[in-house]
Scaffold this motif. Structure first.
Motif, short mmCIF file in Angstrom:
data_model
loop_
_atom_site.label_atom_id
_atom_site.label_comp_id
_atom_site.label_asym_id
_atom_site.label_seq_id
_atom_site.Cartn_x
_atom_site.Cartn_y
_atom_site.Cartn_z
N ASN A 201 -6.61 -15.77 1.01
CA ASN A 201 -6.52 -14.31 0.94
C ASN A 201 -7.40 -13.71 2.03
O ASN A 201 -7.95 -14.45 2.86
CB ASN A 201 -6.90 -13.78 -0.45
N LYS A 202 -7.55 -12.40 2.04
CA LYS A 202 -8.24 -11.72 3.14
C LYS A 202 -9.71 -12.11 3.25
O LYS A 202 -10.30 -12.05 4.33
CB LYS A 202 -8.10 -10.20 2.98
N GLU A 227 -4.90 -11.75 -11.27
CA GLU A 227 -4.39 -10.38 -11.39
C GLU A 227 -2.90 -10.43 -11.74
O GLU A 227 -2.12 -11.07 -11.03
CB GLU A 227 -4.58 -9.61 -10.08
N SER A 261 -4.25 -0.45 0.22
CA SER A 261 -4.06 -1.22 -1.02
C SER A 261 -3.33 -2.54 -0.78
O SER A 261 -2.96 -3.22 -1.73
CB SER A 261 -3.27 -0.38 -2.03
N GLN A 262 -3.13 -2.91 0.47
CA GLN A 262 -2.40 -4.15 0.77
C GLN A 262 -3.23 -5.38 0.41
O GLN A 262 -4.42 -5.45 0.72
CB GLN A 262 -2.02 -4.21 2.24
N TYR A 263 -2.59 -6.32 -0.27
CA TYR A 263 -3.23 -7.59 -0.59
C TYR A 263 -2.61 -8.65 0.32
O TYR A 263 -1.42 -8.97 0.21
CB TYR A 263 -3.02 -7.95 -2.06
#
Length: 287
Positions: A201-202, A227, A261-263
């Motif tokens: 992830n980021k 989530e 809000s980008q994942y």
């Protein structure tokens, strides 16, 4: 006797004169009464006028102060108590911009349009709950996700490739994870029956994606937590092949109204990218 009679006559005449005088006095008083009756009539008119004004004042008092609550906003509204529910909706429209046809007005249940506020016993200070969406909101919701996706794609083509941007380079420069799922370039496959795992992830942590079709959810799992995101809440999906590793992609799920809000998920096998987009955008893959 004659003298007395004459005297009596004189006395009678003398008394008659006061009677005449009294008649004149009565006429005079009557005239004065009549003359003064006109101002009384004027006073009556004034009184009528005052009564009319009093009615207007009553009309002013026959209003209720309402609290209109819509979309977490509160509005103060003063409205005649004999207005109908339909008229109340018009007032709400002027306050909020919400068309009457799209309003659901609640006061001890659904408020009827054809009854007055008095008839449904709306009291001073009452809270009126309003549910509904503006035309802009409806259009935004009803805009096909495919259209939004095309607009986003066109916008992306104008920008620098995502994989060259600094915020993504710090993750990509870590290199391909050792436990990443194998990729097959140039092919399209349905989602596997097991979670897609081994990706970053980021923040550079490991992440896995599980598509719960029966619950219409995307589970984004990390070491710390999972989530559970409703697929209907994902606005769109951004994807781009990783330069030098075109058999893998970087993908972003926009979970809110803005790009903030980008994942982001990195090193997604290329063969699953289209299936991921189709699943999230409503074209479910069944196995």
């Amino acid at each position: 006797m004659a003298t007395q009679d004459g005297g009596e006559e004189v006395i009678m005449e003398t008394e008659a004169k006061p009677k005449g005088a009294e008649a004149l006095g009565e006429d005079a008083e009557k005239g004065e009464t009549e003359s003064t009756s006109h101002p009384v009539a004027g006073d009556a008119t004034t009184q009528d006028s005052n009564i009319s004004n009093g009615d207007d004042t009553d009309d002013e008092r026959e209003k209720v102060d309402l609290k209109i609550i819509w979309n977490k906003n509160k509005y103060d509204l003063k409205i005649p108590i004999d207005n109908t529910g339909a008229q109340l909706k018009e007032k709400i429209h002027s306050l909020t911009g919400l068309p009457p046809a799209m309003q659901k007005v609640m006061y001890k249940g659904l408020l009827p349009e054809d009854k007055t506020l008095r008839e449904i016993k709306v009291t001073n200070g009452a809270k009126i709950m309003v549910v509904g969406s503006t035309m802009n909101d409806v259009l935004a919701v009803n805009t096909p996700k495919e259209v939004i996706q095309q607009e986003v794609k066109a916008e992306e083509e104008k920008k620098e490739p995502l994989c060259r941007q600094k915020q993504h380079r710090k993750v990509l420069d870590k290199g391909k994870p050792e436990d990443i799922m194998p990729s097959i370039k140039g092919t399209k496959e349905r989602l596997p029956t097991v979670p897609l795992a081994g990706m970053y992830n980021k923040s550079g942590g490991k992440v896995r994606l599980t598509f719960k079709l029966e619950q219409d959810q995307l589970w984004i799992g990390t070491k710390e937590r999972t989530e559970k995101v409703p697929m209907g809440s994902i606005k769109h999906v951004v994807s781009e092949p990783i330069e030098g590793h075109e058999d893998y992609y970087m993908i972003a799920f926009q979970l809110g109204p803005t790009e903030a809000s980008q994942y982001w998920v990195y090193w997604v096998p290329a063969q699953f990218v289209d299936a991921i987009k189709d699943t999230v955008l409503g074209k479910w893959q069944y196995f």
